[in-house]
Structures are given as C-alpha cells and as structure tokens.
Write a protein that holds these residues in place. Structure first.
Motif, PDB file in Angstrom:
ATOM      1  N   ILE A 277       0.841  -1.203   0.000  1.00 24.10           N
ATOM      2  CA  ILE A 277       0.000   0.000   0.000  1.00 24.10           C
ATOM      3  C   ILE A 277       0.873   1.248   0.000  1.00 24.10           C
ATOM      4  CG2 ILE A 277      -1.696   1.322   1.320  1.00 24.10           C
ATOM      5  CD1 ILE A 277      -2.761  -1.416   2.351  1.00 24.10           C
ATOM      6  N   ASP A 278       1.881   1.255   0.859  1.00 20.37           N
ATOM      7  CA  ASP A 278       2.771   2.421   0.954  1.00 20.37           C
ATOM      8  C   ASP A 278       3.516   2.671  -0.358  1.00 20.37           C
ATOM      9  OD1 ASP A 278       1.986   2.721   3.578  1.00 20.37           O
ATOM     10  OD2 ASP A 278       3.792   1.786   4.429  1.00 20.37           O
ATOM     11  N   ALA A 279       3.800   1.591  -1.092  1.00 21.66           N
ATOM     12  CA  ALA A 279       4.541   1.718  -2.345  1.00 21.66           C
ATOM     13  C   ALA A 279       3.657   2.143  -3.510  1.00 21.66           C
ATOM     14  CB  ALA A 279       5.225   0.394  -2.677  1.00 21.66           C
ATOM     15  N   GLY A 280       2.353   2.255  -3.267  1.00 20.01           N
ATOM     16  CA  GLY A 280       1.447   2.659  -4.322  1.00 20.01           C
ATOM     17  C   GLY A 280       0.948   1.527  -5.188  1.00 20.01           C
ATOM     18  N   ASP A 281       1.193   0.272  -4.764  1.00 15.89           N
ATOM     19  CA  ASP A 281       0.762  -0.875  -5.551  1.00 15.89           C
ATOM     20  C   ASP A 281      -0.740  -1.133  -5.443  1.00 15.89           C
ATOM     21  OD1 ASP A 281       3.406  -1.263  -6.271  1.00 15.89           O
ATOM     22  OD2 ASP A 281       3.791  -2.657  -4.607  1.00 15.89           O
ATOM     23  N   VAL A 282      -1.376  -0.574  -4.415  1.00  7.66           N
ATOM     24  CA  VAL A 282      -2.822  -0.748  -4.225  1.00  7.66           C
ATOM     25  C   VAL A 282      -3.425   0.654  -4.060  1.00  7.66           C
ATOM     26  CG1 VAL A 282      -4.605  -2.042  -3.017  1.00  7.66           C
ATOM     27  CG2 VAL A 282      -2.240  -2.851  -2.938  1.00  7.66           C
ATOM     28  N   PRO A 283      -3.602   1.381  -5.162  1.00  8.85           N
ATOM     29  CA  PRO A 283      -4.017   2.794  -5.065  1.00  8.85           C
ATOM     30  C   PRO A 283      -5.315   3.014  -4.306  1.00  8.85           C
ATOM     31  CG  PRO A 283      -3.268   2.276  -7.287  1.00  8.85           C
ATOM     32  CD  PRO A 283      -3.336   0.976  -6.553  1.00  8.85           C
ATOM     33  N   GLU A 284      -6.261   2.108  -4.443  1.00  7.31           N
ATOM     34  CA  GLU A 284      -7.530   2.294  -3.740  1.00  7.31           C
ATOM     35  C   GLU A 284      -7.323   2.337  -2.232  1.00  7.31           C
ATOM     36  OE1 GLU A 284     -10.972   2.668  -4.657  1.00  7.31           O
ATOM     37  OE2 GLU A 284      -9.899   3.385  -6.422  1.00  7.31           O
ATOM     38  N   LEU A 285      -6.513   1.450  -1.717  1.00  5.61           N
ATOM     39  CA  LEU A 285      -6.355   1.367  -0.267  1.00  5.61           C
ATOM     40  C   LEU A 285      -5.483   2.485   0.283  1.00  5.61           C
ATOM     41  CD1 LEU A 285      -6.156  -2.453   0.429  1.00  5.61           C
ATOM     42  CD2 LEU A 285      -8.128  -0.939   0.216  1.00  5.61           C
ATOM     43  N   ALA A 286      -4.679   3.103  -0.560  1.00  2.00           N
ATOM     44  CA  ALA A 286      -3.873   4.231  -0.102  1.00  2.00           C
ATOM     45  C   ALA A 286      -4.737   5.402   0.330  1.00  2.00           C
ATOM     46  CB  ALA A 286      -2.910   4.661  -1.206  1.00  2.00           C
ATOM     47  N   ARG A 287      -5.990   5.428  -0.125  1.00  2.00           N
ATOM     48  CA  ARG A 287      -6.880   6.542   0.193  1.00  2.00           C
ATOM     49  C   ARG A 287      -7.921   6.201   1.262  1.00  2.00           C
ATOM     50  NH1 ARG A 287      -9.211   9.140  -5.140  1.00  2.00           N
ATOM     51  NH2 ARG A 287      -9.813  10.706  -3.584  1.00  2.00           N
ATOM     52  N   VAL A 288      -7.932   4.950   1.719  1.00  2.00           N
ATOM     53  CA  VAL A 288      -8.883   4.555   2.763  1.00  2.00           C
ATOM     54  C   VAL A 288      -8.459   5.181   4.096  1.00  2.00           C
ATOM     55  CG1 VAL A 288      -9.726   2.593   4.112  1.00  2.00           C
ATOM     56  CG2 VAL A 288      -9.573   2.431   1.611  1.00  2.00           C
ATOM     57  N   LYS A 289      -9.418   5.699   4.840  1.00  2.00           N
ATOM     58  CA  LYS A 289      -9.099   6.439   6.058  1.00  2.00           C
ATOM     59  C   LYS A 289      -8.774   5.559   7.254  1.00  2.00           C
ATOM     60  CE  LYS A 289     -11.800  10.435   4.548  1.00  2.00           C
ATOM     61  NZ  LYS A 289     -12.994  11.273   4.774  1.00  2.00           N
ATOM     62  N   HIS A 290      -9.314   4.324   7.260  1.00  2.00           N
ATOM     63  CA  HIS A 290      -9.049   3.451   8.408  1.00  2.00           C
ATOM     64  C   HIS A 290      -8.882   2.012   7.921  1.00  2.00           C
ATOM     65  CE1 HIS A 290      -9.128   2.300  12.679  1.00  2.00           C
ATOM     66  NE2 HIS A 290      -9.676   1.190  12.219  1.00  2.00           N
ATOM     67  N   ILE A 291      -7.682   1.459   8.123  1.00  2.00           N
ATOM     68  CA  ILE A 291      -7.388   0.077   7.748  1.00  2.00           C
ATOM     69  C   ILE A 291      -6.792  -0.659   8.936  1.00  2.00           C
ATOM     70  CG2 ILE A 291      -6.071  -1.465   6.229  1.00  2.00           C
ATOM     71  CD1 ILE A 291      -6.005   0.662   4.131  1.00  2.00           C
ATOM     72  N   ASP A 292      -7.308  -1.863   9.185  1.00  2.00           N
ATOM     73  CA  ASP A 292      -6.714  -2.775  10.156  1.00  2.00           C
ATOM     74  C   ASP A 292      -6.204  -4.002   9.405  1.00  2.00           C
ATOM     75  OD1 ASP A 292      -7.216  -1.339  12.572  1.00  2.00           O
ATOM     76  OD2 ASP A 292      -9.324  -1.924  12.434  1.00  2.00           O
ATOM     77  N   PHE A 293      -5.155  -4.603   9.935  1.00  2.00           N
ATOM     78  CA  PHE A 293      -4.576  -5.803   9.348  1.00  2.00           C
ATOM     79  C   PHE A 293      -4.706  -6.954  10.336  1.00  2.00           C
ATOM     80  CE2 PHE A 293      -2.496  -2.140   7.533  1.00  2.00           C
ATOM     81  CZ  PHE A 293      -2.431  -2.428   6.177  1.00  2.00           C
ATOM     82  N   VAL A 294      -5.086  -8.124   9.824  1.00  2.00           N
ATOM     83  CA  VAL A 294      -5.245  -9.305  10.660  1.00  2.00           C
ATOM     84  C   VAL A 294      -4.507 -10.458   9.990  1.00  2.00           C
ATOM     85  CG1 VAL A 294      -6.866 -10.950  11.649  1.00  2.00           C
ATOM     86  CG2 VAL A 294      -7.499  -8.540  11.483  1.00  2.00           C
ATOM     87  N   ASP A 295      -3.694 -11.156  10.741  1.00  2.00           N
ATOM     88  CA  ASP A 295      -2.931 -12.270  10.193  1.00  2.00           C
ATOM     89  C   ASP A 295      -3.683 -13.576  10.422  1.00  2.00           C
ATOM     90  OD1 ASP A 295      -0.826 -13.428   8.880  1.00  2.00           O
ATOM     91  OD2 ASP A 295       0.554 -13.365  10.585  1.00  2.00           O
TER      92      ASP A 295
END
Length: 224
Positions: free
Chosen positions: A184-202
């Motif tokens: 996301i930080d690298a710009g590979d997922v442009p949609e998610l770069a603009r989402v205001k709140h993201i959580d990650f779950v493994d």
C-alpha cells in the motif's frame, strides 16, 4: 450483524459453508453469495450481474452489513461499498485487494469457449497452496466453476469517493500484514492508499482459509 461472504474466482456460495456454520454461534448472520456465472449454471453472466447479486443481498439486510470479499472478489466487495457506502459498516478483504477504477476485474488466465476455467494448481504453487494436501486439492478443483469471460475481462467502474470512509480490514493469509502495508505504501494498491481506516489481521494459512482454517476465519470475521 449480517456478514456477506463473496468467494473469489471459481468459487460458489458453498465454499463458505464451514465459515457460515461457525459464524452463527458467534452472534452473526452469514450470507454466502452464489454469484451469477459461478454456480447458477450461467456462462453469460457479467460483472454487472455479479455486482447486482451482491447489492440485492446487501439491500435485503435490515441494518448495516459487513461485506467480505475473497481474492478477486475483494473488488466485488469494494464495488458494493462504492455503490452503498452508507449501508456498509465495514469491508473485509481476504487474501486480495480491490482493482482500481478503469482496471480489469480478473483477466488472469486464458479464456476457453467464453469462460476462464481453473488453470490447475501450477500457478498457485508456493505459499498459496502450502496447506493443501492432495485430497483437498482434488476436492476443491472438482467443485470449482469456470468464470464467464464477461466477468473476468470486465472493466471496473468506481464512482463514489465516500467508499474511502468505509473502514477496511485486510485478512492476510499467504502474505503478512507487514507485506500488505508495504504494498500500500509503495502505491501498488491505489484504492487502499486513500482509505481512512485500515486494520490488518494475520491468519496462518494459504490462499483459501475458508477451506483450511474456517473456524479461525469465522472468529476473525466476528472480531472484526
């Protein structure tokens, strides 16, 4: 809460049977969706038909819903948030990311007589399939449905920027939360770069945790 469950390529609604069975006792109403062209006998379905099926299930719910998309169907879940941002409480992406506006939905494998059949396990060797034994592979492939060309090659259209206000959870099976954040930080997922709140779950699984870790996946969805 109603939880819409949308399977990725070649999957019909039955792929979620064990997850759905575990979600009920956790206090939620699972709604597995059999997409047009992926289990209803149609080979001429389009991506618009699949979006319509998801929105019909969403509109049938009394309250806000959580929409879960797996793999390629992460884009379907995101299209639902784009079409009904006020009705979607949260979007969960399992093992995938949404396509961008103007991109193709899932033009990944060869088309044969108007459909994209499962190409065999070769393209998925490695972390995707590390937790699948031979019998599970045989059973999965036997149940899977070729995806209509009108779905696979469709162009994605996203129009409502309120989708970026919808909270997102990324369930990380064959990749780690750190990898997902890097992409996301690298710009590979442009949609998610603009989402205001993201959580990650493994989750410690391959690409199909609804098959190999259904109870754990249900717990993670309930917690989300």
């Amino acid at each position: 809460m109603d939880i819409l469950l949308i399977g990725g390529l070649w999957l019909d609604g039955s792929a979620w049977d064990e997850v759905a069975a575990a979600l009920g006792p956790l206090g939620h109403r699972p709604v597995p969706i059999t997409l047009p062209g992926q289990g209803d006998g149609s080979t001429s379905a389009t991506l618009d038909d699949q979006v319509a099926a998801v929105l019909a299930a969403l509109d049938a719910a009394q309250d806000k819903v959580m929409v879960v998309g797996h793999s390629a169907a992460c884009t379907l879940a995101w299209l639902a948030a784009d079409a009904r941002p006020e009705r979607v409480a949260k979007v969960v992406f399992v093992g995938g990311f949404p396509a961008t506006d103007g991109g193709t939905y899932a033009d990944f494998f060869p088309i044969d007589e108007g459909v994209m059949p499962f190409p065999g396990w070769g393209p998925f060797e490695g972390p995707d399939t590390a937790d699948l034994d031979e019998e599970t592979r045989r059973r999965m492939a036997a149940a899977w449905v070729p995806v209509p060309e009108g779905v696979a090659k469709a162009v994605v259209s996203l129009t409502d920027e309120r989708r970026f206000d919808v909270p997102v959870v990324i369930v990380c099976p064959e990749f780690t939360p750190a990898q997902a954040q890097e992409w996301i930080d690298a710009g590979d997922v442009p949609e998610l770069a603009r989402v205001k709140h993201i959580d990650f779950v493994d989750i410690d699984s391959g690409h199909w945790p609804m098959v190999t870790r259904p109870t754990d996946l249900a717990r993670l969805l309930a917690e989300a």
